[in-house]
Motif scaffolding. Structure first.
Motif, PDB file in Angstrom:
ATOM      1  N   LEU A  67       0.835  -0.915  -0.235  1.00  0.00           N
ATOM      2  CA  LEU A  67       0.233   0.077  -0.681  1.00  0.00           C
ATOM      3  C   LEU A  67       1.076   1.606   0.151  1.00  0.00           C
ATOM      4  O   LEU A  67       0.203   2.203  -0.624  1.00  0.00           O
ATOM      5  N   LYS A  68       2.217   1.134   0.589  1.00  0.00           N
ATOM      6  CA  LYS A  68       3.227   2.175   1.121  1.00  0.00           C
ATOM      7  C   LYS A  68       3.127   2.261  -0.383  1.00  0.00           C
ATOM      8  O   LYS A  68       3.880   3.844  -1.009  1.00  0.00           O
ATOM      9  N   ASP A  69       3.630   1.571  -1.402  1.00  0.00           N
ATOM     10  CA  ASP A  69       5.056   1.099  -2.416  1.00  0.00           C
ATOM     11  C   ASP A  69       3.723   2.049  -3.613  1.00  0.00           C
ATOM     12  O   ASP A  69       4.003   2.803  -4.367  1.00  0.00           O
ATOM     13  N   LYS A  70       2.811   1.975  -3.366  1.00  0.00           N
ATOM     14  CA  LYS A  70       1.863   2.371  -4.734  1.00  0.00           C
ATOM     15  C   LYS A  70       0.882   3.529  -4.712  1.00  0.00           C
ATOM     16  O   LYS A  70      -0.014   4.348  -5.070  1.00  0.00           O
ATOM     17  N   GLY A  71       1.017   4.334  -3.520  1.00  0.00           N
ATOM     18  CA  GLY A  71       0.846   5.809  -3.119  1.00  0.00           C
ATOM     19  C   GLY A  71      -0.224   5.796  -1.835  1.00  0.00           C
ATOM     20  O   GLY A  71      -1.070   6.582  -1.818  1.00  0.00           O
ATOM     21  N   VAL A  72      -0.418   4.744  -1.611  1.00  0.00           N
ATOM     22  CA  VAL A  72      -1.556   4.968  -1.039  1.00  0.00           C
ATOM     23  C   VAL A  72      -1.779   4.882   0.396  1.00  0.00           C
ATOM     24  O   VAL A  72      -2.737   5.502   0.969  1.00  0.00           O
ATOM     25  N   LEU A  73      -0.751   4.784   0.788  1.00  0.00           N
ATOM     26  CA  LEU A  73      -0.179   4.746   2.323  1.00  0.00           C
ATOM     27  C   LEU A  73       1.138   5.737   2.798  1.00  0.00           C
ATOM     28  O   LEU A  73       1.752   5.631   1.876  1.00  0.00           O
ATOM     29  N   ALA A  74       1.019   5.943   3.929  1.00  0.00           N
ATOM     30  CA  ALA A  74       2.422   6.982   4.140  1.00  0.00           C
ATOM     31  C   ALA A  74       2.426   7.331   5.553  1.00  0.00           C
ATOM     32  O   ALA A  74       1.768   6.127   6.290  1.00  0.00           O
ATOM     33  N   SER A  75       4.067   6.815   5.394  1.00  0.00           N
ATOM     34  CA  SER A  75       3.956   6.721   6.291  1.00  0.00           C
ATOM     35  C   SER A  75       5.409   7.658   7.738  1.00  0.00           C
ATOM     36  O   SER A  75       5.463   8.166   7.206  1.00  0.00           O
ATOM     37  N   GLN A  76       5.469   7.720   8.771  1.00  0.00           N
ATOM     38  CA  GLN A  76       5.597   9.156  10.071  1.00  0.00           C
ATOM     39  C   GLN A  76       6.667   7.943  11.140  1.00  0.00           C
ATOM     40  O   GLN A  76       5.722   7.350  11.985  1.00  0.00           O
ATOM     41  N   ARG A  77       7.925   8.091  11.252  1.00  0.00           N
ATOM     42  CA  ARG A  77       8.616   7.728  12.372  1.00  0.00           C
ATOM     43  C   ARG A  77       8.344   8.086  13.402  1.00  0.00           C
ATOM     44  O   ARG A  77       8.356   9.549  13.557  1.00  0.00           O
TER      45      ARG A  77
END
Length: 104
Positions: A67-77
């Motif tokens: 999901l992150k690779d395809k631009g659906v999700l983002a992440s924050q550390r």
């Protein structure tokens, strides 16, 4: 400020390709379930998601990665934790549509 809704005919080939890629990534029961837990601006860790869905942490990480690779999700550390969230607020509409359209 009002945002004008875009029509499919207004998209160029690159935008259509990205949209199709995102929809393919979403088109999995477990990924739809993940998105449903990230509605309304929620941010969750891998551990929180795997506990909510009662699936293996490695499986959760796999789906989040797609999901992150395809631009659906983002992440924050934040410290030791990485929080996942919907990259675009308008993706809530897809989750809402899927849930409304899947009712018999």
């Amino acid at each position: 400020m009002e945002v004008k809704a875009m029509k499919i005919k207004d998209l160029d080939a690159n935008q259509l390709d990205r949209a199709a890629s995102m929809l393919k990534a979403i088109a999995h029961p477990m990924r739809i379930a993940i998105l449903s837990h990230l509605e309304d601006g929620r941010k969750l860790t891998v551990t929180q998601i795997h506990n909510l869905l009662n699936i293996e942490q490695s499986t959760t990480s796999h789906h989040l990665g797609i999901l992150k690779d395809k631009g659906v999700l983002a992440s924050q550390r934040e410290g030791k934790n990485t929080f996942y969230f919907l990259k675009h607020d308008s993706l809530r509409n897809i989750v809402d549509c899927v849930s409304r359209c899947s009712v018999d």
